[in-house]
Write a protein that holds these residues in place. Structure first.
Motif, mmCIF file in Angstrom:
data_model
loop_
_atom_site.group_PDB
_atom_site.id
_atom_site.type_symbol
_atom_site.label_atom_id
_atom_site.label_comp_id
_atom_site.label_asym_id
_atom_site.label_seq_id
_atom_site.Cartn_x
_atom_site.Cartn_y
_atom_site.Cartn_z
ATOM 1 N N ILE A 156 0.829 -1.229 0.000
ATOM 2 C CA ILE A 156 0.000 0.000 0.000
ATOM 3 C C ILE A 156 0.854 1.265 0.000
ATOM 4 O O ILE A 156 0.332 2.373 0.105
ATOM 5 C CB ILE A 156 -0.949 0.054 1.222
ATOM 6 C CG1 ILE A 156 -0.155 0.137 2.541
ATOM 7 C CG2 ILE A 156 -1.918 -1.115 1.241
ATOM 8 C CD1 ILE A 156 -0.920 0.821 3.656
ATOM 9 N N GLY A 157 2.181 1.121 -0.103
ATOM 10 C CA GLY A 157 3.071 2.274 0.079
ATOM 11 C C GLY A 157 3.062 3.299 -1.030
ATOM 12 O O GLY A 157 3.458 4.442 -0.842
ATOM 13 N N GLY A 158 2.601 2.911 -2.228
ATOM 14 C CA GLY A 158 2.702 3.812 -3.369
ATOM 15 C C GLY A 158 4.145 3.941 -3.825
ATOM 16 O O GLY A 158 5.043 3.258 -3.310
ATOM 17 N N TYR A 159 4.373 4.802 -4.790
ATOM 18 C CA TYR A 159 5.680 5.115 -5.377
ATOM 19 C C TYR A 159 6.263 3.925 -6.161
ATOM 20 O O TYR A 159 6.556 4.051 -7.331
ATOM 21 C CB TYR A 159 6.678 5.593 -4.314
ATOM 22 C CG TYR A 159 7.877 6.325 -4.913
ATOM 23 C CD1 TYR A 159 7.814 7.683 -5.216
ATOM 24 C CD2 TYR A 159 9.067 5.655 -5.183
ATOM 25 C CE1 TYR A 159 8.904 8.345 -5.787
ATOM 26 C CE2 TYR A 159 10.154 6.312 -5.760
ATOM 27 C CZ TYR A 159 10.072 7.646 -6.057
ATOM 28 O OH TYR A 159 11.157 8.292 -6.615
ATOM 29 N N PHE A 160 6.456 2.779 -5.526
ATOM 30 C CA PHE A 160 6.967 1.590 -6.222
ATOM 31 C C PHE A 160 5.840 0.589 -6.509
ATOM 32 O O PHE A 160 6.028 -0.356 -7.276
ATOM 33 C CB PHE A 160 8.015 0.870 -5.367
ATOM 34 C CG PHE A 160 9.198 1.712 -4.997
ATOM 35 C CD1 PHE A 160 10.132 2.090 -5.955
ATOM 36 C CD2 PHE A 160 9.379 2.127 -3.684
ATOM 37 C CE1 PHE A 160 11.232 2.861 -5.602
ATOM 38 C CE2 PHE A 160 10.476 2.892 -3.325
ATOM 39 C CZ PHE A 160 11.409 3.272 -4.283
ATOM 40 N N THR A 161 4.738 0.738 -5.825
ATOM 41 C CA THR A 161 3.641 -0.251 -5.864
ATOM 42 C C THR A 161 2.289 0.461 -5.767
ATOM 43 O O THR A 161 2.237 1.684 -5.763
ATOM 44 C CB THR A 161 3.716 -1.214 -4.660
ATOM 45 O OG1 THR A 161 3.414 -0.463 -3.465
ATOM 46 C CG2 THR A 161 5.077 -1.883 -4.511
ATOM 47 N N MET A 162 1.242 -0.312 -5.617
ATOM 48 C CA MET A 162 -0.082 0.232 -5.329
ATOM 49 C C MET A 162 -0.019 1.124 -4.100
ATOM 50 O O MET A 162 0.776 0.887 -3.195
ATOM 51 C CB MET A 162 -1.082 -0.885 -4.973
ATOM 52 C CG MET A 162 -1.230 -1.982 -5.985
ATOM 53 S SD MET A 162 -2.597 -3.091 -5.566
ATOM 54 C CE MET A 162 -1.754 -4.289 -4.529
ATOM 55 N N GLY A 163 -0.870 2.127 -4.080
ATOM 56 C CA GLY A 163 -1.137 2.880 -2.872
ATOM 57 C C GLY A 163 -2.451 2.383 -2.286
ATOM 58 O O GLY A 163 -3.018 1.401 -2.795
ATOM 59 N N PRO A 164 -2.959 3.019 -1.243
ATOM 60 C CA PRO A 164 -4.198 2.558 -0.608
ATOM 61 C C PRO A 164 -5.388 2.445 -1.572
ATOM 62 O O PRO A 164 -6.158 1.486 -1.498
ATOM 63 C CB PRO A 164 -4.463 3.635 0.451
ATOM 64 C CG PRO A 164 -3.123 4.199 0.763
ATOM 65 C CD PRO A 164 -2.355 4.161 -0.523
ATOM 66 N N ARG A 165 -5.506 3.410 -2.485
ATOM 67 C CA ARG A 165 -6.647 3.398 -3.405
ATOM 68 C C ARG A 165 -6.597 2.182 -4.330
ATOM 69 O O ARG A 165 -7.608 1.496 -4.547
ATOM 70 C CB ARG A 165 -6.611 4.694 -4.227
ATOM 71 C CG ARG A 165 -7.763 4.861 -5.166
ATOM 72 C CD ARG A 165 -7.598 6.145 -5.956
ATOM 73 N NE ARG A 165 -8.633 6.262 -6.962
ATOM 74 C CZ ARG A 165 -8.562 7.081 -7.999
ATOM 75 N NH1 ARG A 165 -7.530 7.886 -8.152
ATOM 76 N NH2 ARG A 165 -9.538 7.131 -8.872
ATOM 77 N N GLU A 166 -5.415 1.915 -4.894
ATOM 78 C CA GLU A 166 -5.258 0.773 -5.806
ATOM 79 C C GLU A 166 -5.372 -0.551 -5.035
ATOM 80 O O GLU A 166 -5.939 -1.528 -5.542
ATOM 81 C CB GLU A 166 -3.895 0.841 -6.511
ATOM 82 C CG GLU A 166 -3.731 2.035 -7.444
ATOM 83 C CD GLU A 166 -3.439 3.347 -6.731
ATOM 84 O OE1 GLU A 166 -3.019 3.320 -5.552
ATOM 85 O OE2 GLU A 166 -3.632 4.421 -7.342
ATOM 86 N N ALA A 167 -4.839 -0.574 -3.824
ATOM 87 C CA ALA A 167 -4.900 -1.800 -3.020
ATOM 88 C C ALA A 167 -6.340 -2.116 -2.606
ATOM 89 O O ALA A 167 -6.727 -3.283 -2.514
ATOM 90 C CB ALA A 167 -3.999 -1.673 -1.796
ATOM 91 N N ALA A 168 -7.146 -1.057 -2.397
ATOM 92 C CA ALA A 168 -8.563 -1.279 -2.074
ATOM 93 C C ALA A 168 -9.279 -1.870 -3.284
ATOM 94 O O ALA A 168 -10.157 -2.733 -3.150
ATOM 95 C CB ALA A 168 -9.216 0.034 -1.646
ATOM 96 N N LYS A 169 -8.890 -1.438 -4.485
ATOM 97 C CA LYS A 169 -9.447 -2.020 -5.722
ATOM 98 C C LYS A 169 -9.030 -3.490 -5.831
ATOM 99 O O LYS A 169 -9.827 -4.332 -6.251
ATOM 100 C CB LYS A 169 -8.958 -1.228 -6.942
ATOM 101 C CG LYS A 169 -9.595 -1.636 -8.250
ATOM 102 C CD LYS A 169 -11.063 -1.253 -8.266
ATOM 103 C CE LYS A 169 -11.768 -1.827 -9.475
ATOM 104 N NZ LYS A 169 -13.213 -1.466 -9.459
ATOM 105 N N ALA A 170 -7.802 -3.786 -5.436
ATOM 106 C CA ALA A 170 -7.321 -5.174 -5.440
ATOM 107 C C ALA A 170 -8.178 -6.042 -4.516
ATOM 108 O O ALA A 170 -8.514 -7.177 -4.849
ATOM 109 C CB ALA A 170 -5.855 -5.224 -5.018
#
Ligand code: NI
Ligand code: MN
Length: 218
Positions: A156-170
């Motif tokens: 959920i960290g963003g920058y290198f990976t999903m952030g909270p918004r993308e992880a919630a979609k996951a």
């Protein structure tokens, strides 16, 4: 009973009838917590140092094989490796599926192998470790093929990976019972509030926020 223990960053220990460690980044990890007990198997999602980490060192200490993509296994010396690729495998009696991830994979800037995630089944529980990735539609396929997923470990960290918004979609795509955030607050670029992830997930799943060293029962 299967326990998921957070070792900080993307490092986890899955403990049941087997003791499995995923992405053991201990040395140089400011959140580092040492794994407990005798390790049976080490899974590595990709070649970046914050995931490959201490895999070879722990493998030597514990006599535990390392599972990773074939091309990465060529760079791990002096220990037993299972160099696999995307697909299902039975390794040391454990059902493991290596699944794709959208990221990169390199050692010292040289591209080595492709990034992956893992779906591990232990004692009737299904655990998905996403590795480093952005969200993608095929996560729905992981649920269709291997679900129900008991726990999804998501960056959920963003920058290198999903952030909270993308992880919630996951979470929406994977439909896990429990979602556990990872890959945040280790370094300044990935500073993140895991409660924001919990808020966005809402009632889609139970979000369990673990501090390094904490464990939870599935
Ligand atoms: Ni990475
Ligand atoms: Mn990483």
């Amino acid at each position: 009973m299967v326990k998921v223990r957070y070792l900080g960053h993307s490092a986890f220990q899955i403990v049941g009838s087997r003791n499995v460690v995923i992405d053991p980044f201990i040395s140089g990890n400011p959140q580092a917590v040492e794994p407990e007990g005798r390790i049976d198997l080490i899974l590595v999602t990709h070649a970046h140092g914050d995931h490959l980490g201490d895999a070879a060192k722990l493998a030597k200490e514990h006599g535990a094989p390392v599972v990773c993509m074939y091309d990465i296994a060529q760079h791990i010396h002096g220990v037993q490796t299972y160099g696999m690729n995307y697909g299902p495998a039975k390794i040391e009696g454990l059902d493991i599926v290596m699944v794709p991830a959208w990221h990169s994979s390199s050692i010292n800037g040289q591209e080595i192998g492709n990034p992956a995630g893992y779906i591990v089944e232990m004692d009737g529980k299904t655990i998905y470790h996403a590795g480093d990735t952005f969200v993608f539609g095929d996560m729905a396929l992981f649920n269709e093929l291997y679900g129900p997923i008991d726990a999804a470990l998501l960056p959920i960290g963003g920058y290198f990976t999903m952030g909270p918004r993308e992880a919630a979609k996951a979470v929406e795509l994977l439909k896990p019972k429990i979602a556990i955030p990872m890959h945040y607050n280790t370094f300044p670029p990935i500073r993140q509030d895991p409660k924001e992830f919990r808020r966005l997930v809402g009632d889609m799943a139970e979000v369990r926020i673990l501090k390094p060293g904490e464990e939870t029962e599935l």
